[in-house]
Design a protein around this motif. Structure first.
Motif, PDB file in Angstrom:
ATOM      1  N   VAL A 230      31.053  -3.543  22.271  1.00 29.16           N
ATOM      2  CA  VAL A 230      30.177  -3.959  23.370  1.00 29.16           C
ATOM      3  C   VAL A 230      29.196  -2.877  23.786  1.00 29.16           C
ATOM      4  CG1 VAL A 230      31.876  -5.617  24.215  1.00 29.16           C
ATOM      5  CG2 VAL A 230      31.829  -3.317  25.180  1.00 29.16           C
ATOM      6  N   ARG A 231      29.480  -1.617  23.491  1.00 28.86           N
ATOM      7  CA  ARG A 231      28.562  -0.560  23.906  1.00 28.86           C
ATOM      8  C   ARG A 231      27.218  -0.651  23.193  1.00 28.86           C
ATOM      9  NH1 ARG A 231      28.748   4.355  20.713  1.00 28.86           N
ATOM     10  NH2 ARG A 231      30.048   4.126  18.853  1.00 28.86           N
ATOM     11  N   ARG A 232      27.151  -1.432  22.136  1.00 31.58           N
ATOM     12  CA  ARG A 232      25.896  -1.596  21.401  1.00 31.58           C
ATOM     13  C   ARG A 232      25.058  -2.771  21.916  1.00 31.58           C
ATOM     14  NH1 ARG A 232      29.879  -0.510  17.373  1.00 31.58           N
ATOM     15  NH2 ARG A 232      29.530   1.491  16.319  1.00 31.58           N
TER      16      ARG A 232
ATOM     17  N   GLN B 121      41.460   9.117  29.850  1.00 37.92           N
ATOM     18  CA  GLN B 121      41.334   9.317  28.409  1.00 37.92           C
ATOM     19  C   GLN B 121      39.999   8.799  27.898  1.00 37.92           C
ATOM     20  OE1 GLN B 121      44.812   7.275  27.000  1.00 37.92           O
ATOM     21  NE2 GLN B 121      46.138   9.092  27.130  1.00 37.92           N
ATOM     22  N   LEU B 122      39.631   7.607  28.342  1.00 39.82           N
ATOM     23  CA  LEU B 122      38.364   7.026  27.897  1.00 39.82           C
ATOM     24  C   LEU B 122      37.176   7.818  28.427  1.00 39.82           C
ATOM     25  CD1 LEU B 122      39.245   3.254  28.369  1.00 39.82           C
ATOM     26  CD2 LEU B 122      38.984   4.466  26.200  1.00 39.82           C
ATOM     27  N   ARG B 123      37.299   8.309  29.630  1.00 37.67           N
ATOM     28  CA  ARG B 123      36.214   9.121  30.182  1.00 37.67           C
ATOM     29  C   ARG B 123      36.036  10.406  29.392  1.00 37.67           C
ATOM     30  NH1 ARG B 123      36.547  10.535  36.467  1.00 37.67           N
ATOM     31  NH2 ARG B 123      38.360  11.691  35.712  1.00 37.67           N
ATOM     32  N   GLU B 124      37.145  11.035  29.000  1.00 38.64           N
ATOM     33  CA  GLU B 124      37.071  12.271  28.218  1.00 38.64           C
ATOM     34  C   GLU B 124      36.497  12.020  26.823  1.00 38.64           C
ATOM     35  OE1 GLU B 124      40.992  13.873  28.227  1.00 38.64           O
ATOM     36  OE2 GLU B 124      40.953  14.373  30.374  1.00 38.64           O
ATOM     37  N   GLU B 125      36.741  10.827  26.273  1.00 41.15           N
ATOM     38  CA  GLU B 125      36.207  10.516  24.947  1.00 41.15           C
ATOM     39  C   GLU B 125      34.691  10.344  24.964  1.00 41.15           C
ATOM     40  OE1 GLU B 125      38.458   7.213  23.416  1.00 41.15           O
ATOM     41  OE2 GLU B 125      40.358   8.250  23.760  1.00 41.15           O
ATOM     42  N   ALA B 126      34.142  10.002  26.116  1.00 40.25           N
ATOM     43  CA  ALA B 126      32.689   9.964  26.334  1.00 40.25           C
ATOM     44  C   ALA B 126      31.946   9.209  25.232  1.00 40.25           C
ATOM     45  CB  ALA B 126      32.140  11.389  26.458  1.00 40.25           C
ATOM     46  N   LEU B 127      32.313   7.956  25.039  1.00 39.80           N
ATOM     47  CA  LEU B 127      31.619   7.131  24.058  1.00 39.80           C
ATOM     48  C   LEU B 127      30.160   6.926  24.464  1.00 39.80           C
ATOM     49  CD1 LEU B 127      34.189   4.282  23.330  1.00 39.80           C
ATOM     50  CD2 LEU B 127      33.423   6.033  21.720  1.00 39.80           C
ATOM     51  N   ASP B 128      29.261   7.041  23.511  1.00 40.89           N
ATOM     52  CA  ASP B 128      27.857   6.743  23.784  1.00 40.89           C
ATOM     53  C   ASP B 128      27.729   5.298  24.259  1.00 40.89           C
ATOM     54  OD1 ASP B 128      27.056   9.257  23.017  1.00 40.89           O
ATOM     55  OD2 ASP B 128      26.524   8.674  20.977  1.00 40.89           O
ATOM     56  N   GLY B 129      26.955   5.100  25.312  1.00 41.74           N
ATOM     57  CA  GLY B 129      26.731   3.760  25.820  1.00 41.74           C
ATOM     58  C   GLY B 129      27.797   3.267  26.774  1.00 41.74           C
ATOM     59  N   VAL B 130      28.798   4.102  27.064  1.00 40.87           N
ATOM     60  CA  VAL B 130      29.863   3.754  28.015  1.00 40.87           C
ATOM     61  C   VAL B 130      29.871   4.805  29.110  1.00 40.87           C
ATOM     62  CG1 VAL B 130      32.339   3.479  28.345  1.00 40.87           C
ATOM     63  CG2 VAL B 130      31.255   2.599  26.269  1.00 40.87           C
ATOM     64  N   ASP B 131      29.798   4.353  30.353  1.00 42.52           N
ATOM     65  CA  ASP B 131      29.782   5.252  31.500  1.00 42.52           C
ATOM     66  C   ASP B 131      31.055   5.007  32.302  1.00 42.52           C
ATOM     67  OD1 ASP B 131      28.897   7.159  33.219  1.00 42.52           O
ATOM     68  OD2 ASP B 131      27.240   5.995  34.053  1.00 42.52           O
ATOM     69  N   MET B 132      32.132   5.712  31.962  1.00 43.24           N
ATOM     70  CA  MET B 132      33.441   5.446  32.539  1.00 43.24           C
ATOM     71  C   MET B 132      33.542   6.122  33.909  1.00 43.24           C
ATOM     72  SD  MET B 132      36.138   3.637  31.710  1.00 43.24           S
ATOM     73  CE  MET B 132      35.485   3.252  30.090  1.00 43.24           C
ATOM     74  N   ARG B 133      33.063   5.403  34.946  1.00 38.50           N
ATOM     75  CA  ARG B 133      33.052   5.992  36.286  1.00 38.50           C
ATOM     76  C   ARG B 133      33.726   5.140  37.352  1.00 38.50           C
ATOM     77  NH1 ARG B 133      26.482   5.625  36.965  1.00 38.50           N
ATOM     78  NH2 ARG B 133      26.293   3.359  37.088  1.00 38.50           N
ATOM     79  N   GLU B 134      33.979   3.877  37.066  1.00 40.66           N
ATOM     80  CA  GLU B 134      34.604   3.002  38.057  1.00 40.66           C
ATOM     81  C   GLU B 134      35.986   2.556  37.587  1.00 40.66           C
ATOM     82  OE1 GLU B 134      33.443   2.685  40.896  1.00 40.66           O
ATOM     83  OE2 GLU B 134      31.253   2.752  40.853  1.00 40.66           O
ATOM     84  N   LEU B 135      36.941   2.591  38.505  1.00 39.93           N
ATOM     85  CA  LEU B 135      38.292   2.106  38.256  1.00 39.93           C
ATOM     86  C   LEU B 135      38.664   1.171  39.395  1.00 39.93           C
ATOM     87  CD1 LEU B 135      40.882   2.132  36.593  1.00 39.93           C
ATOM     88  CD2 LEU B 135      41.590   4.203  37.819  1.00 39.93           C
ATOM     89  N   SER B 136      38.481  -0.119  39.148  1.00 44.87           N
ATOM     90  CA  SER B 136      38.704  -1.141  40.169  1.00 44.87           C
ATOM     91  C   SER B 136      40.123  -1.676  40.031  1.00 44.87           C
ATOM     92  CB  SER B 136      37.682  -2.280  40.005  1.00 44.87           C
ATOM     93  OG  SER B 136      37.942  -3.327  40.918  1.00 44.87           O
TER      94      SER B 136
ATOM     95  N   VAL C 107      28.795  -0.939  30.180  1.00 50.71           N
ATOM     96  CA  VAL C 107      30.165  -0.733  30.643  1.00 50.71           C
ATOM     97  C   VAL C 107      30.205   0.463  31.584  1.00 50.71           C
ATOM     98  CG1 VAL C 107      32.534  -0.214  29.974  1.00 50.71           C
ATOM     99  CG2 VAL C 107      31.140  -1.714  28.541  1.00 50.71           C
ATOM    100  N   GLU C 108      30.751   0.221  32.790  1.00 52.13           N
ATOM    101  CA  GLU C 108      30.816   1.278  33.798  1.00 52.13           C
ATOM    102  C   GLU C 108      32.239   1.616  34.207  1.00 52.13           C
ATOM    103  OE1 GLU C 108      28.107   0.595  37.011  1.00 52.13           O
ATOM    104  OE2 GLU C 108      26.359   0.616  35.659  1.00 52.13           O
ATOM    105  N   GLY C 109      33.236   1.063  33.505  1.00 50.80           N
ATOM    106  CA  GLY C 109      34.605   1.416  33.835  1.00 50.80           C
ATOM    107  C   GLY C 109      35.582   0.307  33.530  1.00 50.80           C
ATOM    108  N   LEU C 110      36.725   0.357  34.223  1.00 48.88           N
ATOM    109  CA  LEU C 110      37.829  -0.561  33.983  1.00 48.88           C
ATOM    110  C   LEU C 110      38.215  -1.289  35.263  1.00 48.88           C
ATOM    111  CD1 LEU C 110      40.220   1.778  31.928  1.00 48.88           C
ATOM    112  CD2 LEU C 110      38.436   0.246  31.037  1.00 48.88           C
TER     113      LEU C 110
END
Length: 233
Positions: A147-149, A184-199, A155-158
């Motif tokens: 989905v990051r493509r 873990q996902l935030r540390e992996e820092a996938l391009d196109g994924v901004d892991m900043r929200e945890l709802s 994607v802003e989180g989980l």
């Protein structure tokens, strides 16, 4: 509901979130779950500074949005049918319940058609409850790589919906697992994924969620009172 009672409930929730965060995390933001509540019942939230509201059903978004659009931001927090995406794509500020590829593809398609990029959260099912939606934690990385493509969503989180159980130790463990996955996902820092929200966290368990670093909690009955069904309450 009397304004004084609503204010009292809101302040109690804020104080509880502050205590539960224990200085380790910033207290999570409150998303007011307004499903089944009328526009007239929702308006007093604005006087408290609560402008982010969560709706489970596309139909309710469509009904309430015309009157509330100038003051409130709508979050889609319920399981979303692909054939409903086109009706809400220009009305919500975030879809928190992305849980399958067919939905991602439809969000992407409708967002591009509307000329926008839709912020989304990937919904995880910590306890494997299929009826609540969400994907198994072990599948999220492969999903993110697909989905990051997609240019129509970001994607802003989980997001997670926990089981309805009185077992606080079990819930605490599930919240901890969600926090670990998020980090873990935030540390992996996938391009196109901004892991900043945890709802994560609802009216019955939001303090546990805050203890594990939720950035958003979804509160319905704790603020506005109970209604006729309790998913995401």
């Amino acid at each position: 509901m009397e304004a004084s009672l609503l204010r009292e409930r809101y302040q109690a929730a804020r104080d509880a979130l502050q205590r539960a965060s224990e200085g380790l995390y910033a207290p999570p933001r409150i998303i007011a779950v307004t499903k089944t509540h009328t526009v007239q019942e929702i308006w007093p939230l604005f006087d408290l500074g609560l402008t982010a509201i969560g709706e489970n059903r596309a139909q309710e978004v469509m009904q309430k949005w015309p009157e509330l659009r100038e003051k409130f931001q709508f979050h889609c927090i319920g399981r979303l049918q692909t054939n409903k995406v086109k009706y809400i794509i220009d009305k919500v500020c975030m879809i928190q319940s992305l849980d399958r590829m067919s939905l991602a593809q439809e969000i992407d398609r409708q967002a591009q058609r509307a000329g926008l990029v839709m912020p989304v959260l990937v919904q995880i099912s910590p306890a494997g409850e299929a009826q609540k939606g969400g994907m198994p934690p072990e599948t999220v990385r492969a999903f993110l790589n697909e989905v990051r493509r997609m240019p129509g969503l970001h994607v802003e989180g989980l997001m997670a919906v926990m089981p309805n159980t009185p077992d606080r130790a079990y819930l605490d463990a599930l919240f901890g697992q969600m926090r670990t996955l998020f980090e873990q996902l935030r540390e992996e820092a996938l391009d196109g994924v901004d892991m900043r929200e945890l709802s994560m966290g609802m009216s019955g368990d939001y303090e546990l969620a805050a203890r594990h670093g939720a950035t958003m909690v979804r509160l319905g009955s704790a603020l506005l009172g109970a209604r006729d069904y309790d998913v995401n309450k």
